[in-house]
Design a protein around this motif. Structure first.
Motif, short mmCIF file in Angstrom:
data_model
loop_
_atom_site.label_atom_id
_atom_site.label_comp_id
_atom_site.label_asym_id
_atom_site.label_seq_id
_atom_site.Cartn_x
_atom_site.Cartn_y
_atom_site.Cartn_z
N THR A 92 21.17 -2.64 -55.33
CA THR A 92 19.79 -3.17 -54.38
C THR A 92 20.62 -4.36 -53.87
N GLN A 93 21.02 -5.43 -54.48
CA GLN A 93 21.58 -6.89 -53.78
C GLN A 93 22.56 -6.45 -52.63
N GLU A 94 23.72 -5.30 -53.19
CA GLU A 94 24.16 -4.51 -52.62
C GLU A 94 23.66 -3.56 -51.01
N GLY A 95 22.53 -3.80 -51.01
CA GLY A 95 22.14 -2.90 -49.87
C GLY A 95 21.61 -2.10 -50.14
N ALA A 96 22.06 -1.27 -51.41
CA ALA A 96 21.76 0.73 -51.67
C ALA A 96 20.37 0.53 -50.94
N SER A 97 19.93 1.92 -50.75
CA SER A 97 18.29 1.82 -50.11
C SER A 97 17.61 2.62 -51.40
N VAL A 98 16.72 2.67 -51.61
CA VAL A 98 15.96 3.12 -52.35
C VAL A 98 15.07 4.05 -51.80
N ARG A 99 15.45 4.36 -50.48
CA ARG A 99 14.48 5.23 -50.05
C ARG A 99 16.23 6.70 -50.04
N LEU A 100 16.61 6.84 -50.39
CA LEU A 100 18.04 8.33 -49.29
C LEU A 100 17.18 9.35 -51.13
N LYS A 101 17.42 10.54 -49.90
CA LYS A 101 16.61 11.12 -51.25
C LYS A 101 17.82 12.35 -51.66
N ASP A 102 18.27 13.12 -52.16
CA ASP A 102 19.15 13.99 -53.19
C ASP A 102 18.18 15.64 -52.84
N ALA A 103 19.61 15.89 -53.05
CA ALA A 103 18.83 17.70 -52.42
C ALA A 103 17.41 18.25 -53.34
N ARG A 104 16.46 17.82 -53.91
CA ARG A 104 15.74 17.59 -54.91
C ARG A 104 14.60 17.14 -54.06
N ASN A 105 15.04 16.70 -53.11
CA ASN A 105 14.10 14.78 -52.52
C ASN A 105 13.57 14.54 -52.73
N GLN A 106 14.64 13.79 -54.56
CA GLN A 106 13.87 12.82 -55.09
C GLN A 106 14.90 11.63 -55.13
N VAL A 107 13.70 10.48 -54.89
CA VAL A 107 14.45 9.21 -54.50
C VAL A 107 14.66 8.57 -55.98
N PRO A 108 15.34 7.69 -55.92
CA PRO A 108 15.86 6.79 -57.61
C PRO A 108 14.94 6.35 -58.33
N LEU A 109 13.80 6.51 -57.73
CA LEU A 109 12.35 6.11 -58.27
C LEU A 109 12.19 7.44 -59.18
N HIS A 110 12.28 8.32 -58.69
CA HIS A 110 11.43 9.56 -59.55
C HIS A 110 12.19 9.52 -60.63
N ARG A 111 13.64 9.42 -60.39
CA ARG A 111 14.83 8.77 -61.95
C ARG A 111 14.37 8.34 -63.27
N ALA A 112 13.97 6.95 -62.19
CA ALA A 112 13.38 6.17 -63.10
C ALA A 112 12.28 6.59 -63.83
N ALA A 113 11.31 6.57 -63.11
CA ALA A 113 10.16 7.34 -64.01
C ALA A 113 10.02 8.53 -64.50
N SER A 114 11.05 9.14 -64.62
CA SER A 114 11.48 10.11 -65.06
C SER A 114 12.04 9.98 -66.63
N ILE A 115 12.97 8.96 -66.75
CA ILE A 115 13.01 8.25 -68.38
C ILE A 115 12.98 7.19 -68.91
N GLY A 116 11.46 6.87 -68.45
CA GLY A 116 10.41 5.75 -68.06
C GLY A 116 11.18 4.69 -69.18
N SER A 117 12.05 3.53 -67.59
CA SER A 117 12.14 2.40 -67.70
C SER A 117 11.43 1.42 -66.73
N LEU A 118 10.31 1.17 -67.73
CA LEU A 118 9.44 -0.14 -66.99
C LEU A 118 10.58 -0.89 -65.58
N PRO A 119 11.75 -1.82 -66.06
CA PRO A 119 12.28 -2.72 -65.48
C PRO A 119 12.79 -1.88 -64.30
N LEU A 120 13.16 -0.55 -64.08
CA LEU A 120 13.95 0.48 -63.35
C LEU A 120 12.87 0.53 -62.72
#
Length: 232
Positions: free
Chosen positions: A130-158
């Protein structure tokens, strides 16, 4: 992957034979840009097996090479592999390559390096990306952004990292699930509560493609009760 000598540099990179790698590349420098039967380059294998000395050597012989061009048939670049493996020192070396790679490059499935870092709970790498400019809004083929994955694994820091970098909170994937659905379905009540209380995630009148609410997909009654008790 056959061990028949057809791709000797790839084999040496997997095995961590640094001195042999140097000798072979000195003799046949073009081998660093040769694909094997898995459509991967020697650098892919050195990163997969975390042979840092070999990675450094290969990069030194690829000063004018764009790492974004070194993708396998699934579109995985060296950066994708490094972010999945989770060695931040290797990721840093790649991001500091003379021809700087694109942190938002995606695979054929639309998966970014940040998606991978979040899936594997590599918080320090996700923060670096993220410091290097990675977008938090990119969607994968399932229309998921990184937040979907962070929520799935239960990482509050992420989750905090992504939301603080303005990740969309209520975006739906192909199943109609927001990150909140994923948190509850996997039993991560604390993450579900944080999404609502800290980041204003919707949950009232929210439905997926099957007409189910977030509470309908909660892992169990304990998770459901915890969520309801803490979101009043």
């Amino acid at each position: 992957m056959p061990s028949d000598g057809t791709f000797p540099l790839h084999e040496l990179c997997r095995e961590g034979q640094a001195s042999e790698v140097r000798a072979l590349v000195d003799e046949q420098p073009d081998l660093v840009l040769k694909k094997d039967l898995d459509s991967r380059y020697p650098l892919h294998w050195a990163i997969s097996y975390q042979h840092v000395d070999i990675i450094e050597f290969l990069l030194s012989r690829m000063q004018n090479v764009d790492l974004d061009d070194l993708v396998d048939d699934s579109g995985w670049s060296p950066v994708h592999i490094a972010c999945s493996v989770g060695n931040i020192d290797v990721v840093t070396k790649l991001l500091n390559h003379s021809t700087k790679p694109d942190v938002n490059l995606t695979t054929t499935q639309g998966i970014s390096a940040l998606h991978l870092a979040c899936s594997k709970q590599h918080l320090s790498i996700a923060r670096l990306l993220t410091q290097e400019g990675a977008s938090v809004r990119l969607k994968d083929a399932r229309n998921q952004v990184p937040l979907h994955r962070a929520a799935s694994i239960g990482s509050l820091p992420l989750v905090d990292l992504l939301c603080q970098n303005k990740s969309p909170v209520n975006i739906k994937d192909v199943q109609g699930w927001t990150p909140l659905f994923h948190a509850l379905s996997e039993g991560h009540g604390d993450v579900a509560v944080a999404l609502v209380q800290k980041y204003n995630a919707d949950f009232v009148d929210l439905r997926d493609v099957d007409g189910k609410s977030p509470l309908d997909v909660a892992a169990d009654e304990k998770v459901k009760d915890y969520f309801l008790h803490n979101t009043k």
